[in-house]
Design a protein around this motif. Structure first.
Motif, PDB file in Angstrom:
ATOM      1  N   LYS A   1      48.211  36.911  38.960  1.00  0.00           N
ATOM      2  CA  LYS A   1      47.051  36.536  39.656  1.00  0.00           C
ATOM      3  C   LYS A   1      47.536  36.484  41.017  1.00  0.00           C
ATOM      4  O   LYS A   1      46.840  37.167  42.013  1.00  0.00           O
ATOM      5  N   SER A   2      48.605  35.942  41.689  1.00  0.00           N
ATOM      6  CA  SER A   2      48.865  35.836  42.704  1.00  0.00           C
ATOM      7  C   SER A   2      49.260  37.170  43.533  1.00  0.00           C
ATOM      8  O   SER A   2      48.787  37.495  44.512  1.00  0.00           O
ATOM      9  N   GLU A   3      50.002  38.032  42.683  1.00  0.00           N
ATOM     10  CA  GLU A   3      50.432  39.205  43.147  1.00  0.00           C
ATOM     11  C   GLU A   3      49.024  40.367  43.233  1.00  0.00           C
ATOM     12  O   GLU A   3      48.838  40.956  44.235  1.00  0.00           O
ATOM     13  N   THR A   4      47.985  40.138  42.343  1.00  0.00           N
ATOM     14  CA  THR A   4      46.898  40.885  42.664  1.00  0.00           C
ATOM     15  C   THR A   4      46.194  40.543  43.783  1.00  0.00           C
ATOM     16  O   THR A   4      45.505  41.032  44.493  1.00  0.00           O
ATOM     17  N   ILE A   5      46.003  38.900  43.955  1.00  0.00           N
ATOM     18  CA  ILE A   5      45.331  38.481  45.348  1.00  0.00           C
ATOM     19  C   ILE A   5      46.135  39.208  46.498  1.00  0.00           C
ATOM     20  O   ILE A   5      45.441  39.675  47.478  1.00  0.00           O
ATOM     21  N   LYS A   6      47.448  39.137  46.507  1.00  0.00           N
ATOM     22  CA  LYS A   6      48.081  39.464  47.845  1.00  0.00           C
ATOM     23  C   LYS A   6      48.092  41.139  47.961  1.00  0.00           C
ATOM     24  O   LYS A   6      47.960  41.564  49.120  1.00  0.00           O
ATOM     25  N   LYS A   7      48.301  41.766  46.988  1.00  0.00           N
ATOM     26  CA  LYS A   7      48.351  43.355  47.030  1.00  0.00           C
ATOM     27  C   LYS A   7      47.188  43.970  46.715  1.00  0.00           C
ATOM     28  O   LYS A   7      47.204  45.283  47.168  1.00  0.00           O
ATOM     29  N   VAL A   8      46.102  43.530  46.056  1.00  0.00           N
ATOM     30  CA  VAL A   8      44.981  44.298  45.750  1.00  0.00           C
ATOM     31  C   VAL A   8      43.756  43.830  46.483  1.00  0.00           C
ATOM     32  O   VAL A   8      43.209  44.356  47.209  1.00  0.00           O
ATOM     33  N   VAL A   9      43.473  42.404  46.106  1.00  0.00           N
ATOM     34  CA  VAL A   9      41.995  41.925  46.639  1.00  0.00           C
ATOM     35  C   VAL A   9      42.152  41.622  48.091  1.00  0.00           C
ATOM     36  O   VAL A   9      40.998  42.081  48.842  1.00  0.00           O
ATOM     37  N   LEU A  10      43.162  41.127  48.791  1.00  0.00           N
ATOM     38  CA  LEU A  10      43.257  40.851  50.183  1.00  0.00           C
ATOM     39  C   LEU A  10      43.008  41.980  50.998  1.00  0.00           C
ATOM     40  O   LEU A  10      42.312  42.134  52.056  1.00  0.00           O
TER      41      LEU A  10
ATOM     42  N   PRO B   1      35.657  44.884  43.927  1.00  0.00           N
ATOM     43  CA  PRO B   1      35.055  45.232  42.619  1.00  0.00           C
ATOM     44  C   PRO B   1      36.221  44.482  41.483  1.00  0.00           C
ATOM     45  O   PRO B   1      37.160  44.596  41.682  1.00  0.00           O
ATOM     46  N   GLN B   2      35.489  44.198  40.534  1.00  0.00           N
ATOM     47  CA  GLN B   2      36.394  43.578  39.446  1.00  0.00           C
ATOM     48  C   GLN B   2      37.176  44.636  38.923  1.00  0.00           C
ATOM     49  O   GLN B   2      38.547  43.988  38.380  1.00  0.00           O
ATOM     50  N   SER B   3      37.001  45.941  38.863  1.00  0.00           N
ATOM     51  CA  SER B   3      37.805  46.825  38.141  1.00  0.00           C
ATOM     52  C   SER B   3      39.198  47.090  38.953  1.00  0.00           C
ATOM     53  O   SER B   3      40.106  47.208  38.363  1.00  0.00           O
ATOM     54  N   LEU B   4      39.319  46.681  40.238  1.00  0.00           N
ATOM     55  CA  LEU B   4      40.660  46.543  40.711  1.00  0.00           C
ATOM     56  C   LEU B   4      41.294  45.626  40.378  1.00  0.00           C
ATOM     57  O   LEU B   4      42.518  45.747  40.085  1.00  0.00           O
ATOM     58  N   ARG B   5      40.818  44.285  40.215  1.00  0.00           N
ATOM     59  CA  ARG B   5      41.814  43.293  39.523  1.00  0.00           C
ATOM     60  C   ARG B   5      42.108  43.750  38.261  1.00  0.00           C
ATOM     61  O   ARG B   5      43.306  43.224  37.825  1.00  0.00           O
ATOM     62  N   ASP B   6      41.294  44.319  37.645  1.00  0.00           N
ATOM     63  CA  ASP B   6      41.598  44.404  35.937  1.00  0.00           C
ATOM     64  C   ASP B   6      42.701  45.382  35.913  1.00  0.00           C
ATOM     65  O   ASP B   6      43.734  45.603  35.147  1.00  0.00           O
ATOM     66  N   GLY B   7      42.722  46.555  37.015  1.00  0.00           N
ATOM     67  CA  GLY B   7      43.510  47.529  36.824  1.00  0.00           C
ATOM     68  C   GLY B   7      44.872  46.996  37.316  1.00  0.00           C
ATOM     69  O   GLY B   7      45.990  47.213  36.901  1.00  0.00           O
ATOM     70  N   SER B   8      45.027  46.090  38.131  1.00  0.00           N
ATOM     71  CA  SER B   8      46.238  45.292  38.580  1.00  0.00           C
ATOM     72  C   SER B   8      46.772  44.600  37.237  1.00  0.00           C
ATOM     73  O   SER B   8      48.087  44.534  37.063  1.00  0.00           O
ATOM     74  N   TYR B   9      45.898  43.578  36.731  1.00  0.00           N
ATOM     75  CA  TYR B   9      46.345  43.028  35.739  1.00  0.00           C
ATOM     76  C   TYR B   9      47.067  43.868  34.343  1.00  0.00           C
ATOM     77  O   TYR B   9      47.800  43.699  33.770  1.00  0.00           O
ATOM     78  N   GLY B  10      46.213  44.947  34.387  1.00  0.00           N
ATOM     79  CA  GLY B  10      46.730  46.046  33.241  1.00  0.00           C
ATOM     80  C   GLY B  10      48.107  46.580  33.556  1.00  0.00           C
ATOM     81  O   GLY B  10      48.775  47.030  32.696  1.00  0.00           O
ATOM     82  N   MET B  11      48.484  46.630  34.925  1.00  0.00           N
ATOM     83  CA  MET B  11      49.801  47.165  35.365  1.00  0.00           C
ATOM     84  C   MET B  11      50.786  45.679  35.170  1.00  0.00           C
ATOM     85  O   MET B  11      52.107  46.039  35.404  1.00  0.00           O
ATOM     86  N   GLY B  12      50.488  44.670  34.855  1.00  0.00           N
ATOM     87  CA  GLY B  12      51.329  43.575  34.570  1.00  0.00           C
ATOM     88  C   GLY B  12      51.643  42.957  35.871  1.00  0.00           C
ATOM     89  O   GLY B  12      52.487  41.776  35.910  1.00  0.00           O
TER      90      GLY B  12
END
Length: 457
Positions: free
Chosen positions: A350-359, A336-347
């Motif tokens: 993109k690479s951290e979002t992929i490693k910590k959330v998406v994968l 879900p895109q909401s997981l990415r948006d939440g990660s971006y909202g926490m600062g």
């Protein structure tokens, strides 16, 4: 004639559909309250036509060959009657060749006459099947049209029939699977009755060649399958070292970084690899990759076999890259895109979002893709035959020639073989072990999916 029957059945079903739907529209035009949509009335009439015709086609196709073959053999003179199964198969082939118009001078006139009669009977049987099928379809049409009334629950009836068809397909799939498992199991038990299972699973020497007579050399054979398991694991490991990182990284790039234009070009090009026949990969491995590896080894002073596990594993890894990449790409896009948006909202970047959330969120699907790739690598045959050879060497050196379980199964069951010997029965034992290996991998993948799916649902 089979395609004529199927075309006639499809045409009658289409006519029945339009007739049933027209009847329902007529009910509406007369001002009656109709329970179901007109389309369901049409489907009901079409099913009433196609089901009996399909049942007749299946039953006739099963019974017809046996009856006509028995009739043809009984019509042969006593001097031409087969005395065993081999003679029976040969005589039937001659009769069928005559019926198909493939006549040969060495066929006896008596057999030729029976073949001509067989062709005539076959033609009559086909026309009889068509006539009886049309009659059954017409009776089904009349029966269905008589049942159509404004309050007839056509939708419920059609959905019930569809459920029965789906259930029947599921039962057929389950029965087929059980049939495959038990057929392999019975042959494996016959093999273990001749060769101890512990020698098979833990033996270190594989030489299944057995003599035709007891006084010949090598009449016992050696069925230690450890070299085959080691060779399969070695080639699979090399292939996954190539396919896993390249496939996963390409999926991450296409899902998260690539522009729509680049993705529309790169993804189809990458998936073209999945459509290349494995024999082409085998030629590429044998004629290009293996000589390159051998020349590189010679330049470095390393002895490299002309057929090596490294060449087969590298090319096999290239072959299964699309399996990993395509499935992983679909799984990453499903996060879900909401997981990415939440990660971006926490600062997060993109690479951290992929490693910590998406994968982590896509991990169950990625594991399933990896397991599918492993199964594909374990089951591959042609690349190993052409690039790694047939030698059952117990070695972990990727520069030496090895063989795999599937290659040995192919070798043992190729050509004219006696299926009552330990040599051919060992192929079923290898297949049974391979089945349990795949089952274990699927179980591991299922456990990973269940664990992480609870975490991210």
């Amino acid at each position: 004639m089979a395609w004529i029957y199927l075309l006639v059945a499809a045409a009658l079903a289409a006519l029945g559909f339009y007739a049933g739907r027209a009847r329902a529209y007529k009910f509406r035009a007369d001002g009656a309250a109709v329970h179901s949509l007109p389309g369901y009335h049409g489907y009901y009439v079409a099913l009433a036509i196609i089901i009996p015709m399909a049942a007749l086609f299946i039953l006739w196709s099963v019974v017809e060959p046996k009856l006509l073959e028995t009739q043809a053999l009984n019509a042969l003179p006593q001097a031409f009657q087969p005395v065993d199964e081999l003679a029976r198969a040969t005589r039937l082939r001659e009769i069928q060749n005559v019926a198909a118009g493939q006549t040969f001078s060495e066929i006896a006139p008596e057999v030729r006459a029976v073949g001509e009669g067989y062709a005539h009977s076959l033609l009559l049987s086909h026309w009889a099947k068509l006539v009886v099928g049309i009659a059954l379809g017409f009776l089904g049409y009349l029966w269905a049209m008589r049942r159509l009334t404004p309050l007839f629950r056509a939708r419920n009836t059609v959905e019930k029939i569809v459920k029965i068809v789906l259930l029947s397909c599921s039962i057929v799939a389950v029965i087929t699977t059980l049939g495959i498992v038990f057929s392999v199991l019975f042959e494996t038990m016959r093999f273990f009755a001749r060769s101890p299972w512990w020698d098979f699973l833990f033996g270190l020497h594989w030489s299944p060649q057995t003599a035709m007579r007891a006084d010949q050399v090598g009449s016992s054979g050696a069925f230690g399958a450890v070299p085959l398991f080691v060779g399969t694991t070695l080639i699979m490991f090399i292939a996954m070292l190539v396919a896993a990182p390249i496939g996963l990284f390409s999926a991450i790039y296409m899902a998260e970084y690539a522009s729509p234009r680049v993705r529309s070009i790169a993804k189809p090009v990458l998936e073209v690899l999945a459509g290349v026949p494995t024999v082409v990969f085998g030629f590429f491995a044998a004629l290009t990759v293996a000589p390159v590896i051998r020349r590189l080894g010679e330049s470095a002073g390393i002895d490299v076999a002309s057929e090596s596990a490294l060449a087969a594993g590298l090319v096999m890894g290239v072959m299964i890259i699309p399996f990993v990449s395509s499935l992983s790409d679909d799984v990453i896009n499903a996060v879900p895109q909401s997981l990415r948006d939440g990660s971006y909202g926490m600062g997060a970047t993109k690479s951290e979002t992929i490693k910590k959330v998406v994968l982590p969120a896509a991990l169950p699907g990625i594991v399933s893709a990896m397991m599918l790739a492993v199964s594909r690598a374990v089951g591959e045959t042609m690349i190993v035959v052409m690039a790694a050879g047939l030698a059952a060497n117990l070695t972990f050196n990727p520069l030496e020639a090895v063989t795999t379980v599937t290659v040995q199964i192919k070798t043992l069951l190729t050509g004219d073989q006696e299926f009552d010997s330990a040599k051919t029965l060992s192929a079923f034992a290898l297949g049974f072990v391979l089945f349990f290996f795949t089952l274990a991998m699927n179980y591991v993948a299922l456990q990973v999916v269940r664990r992480y799916r609870e975490q991210y649902d």
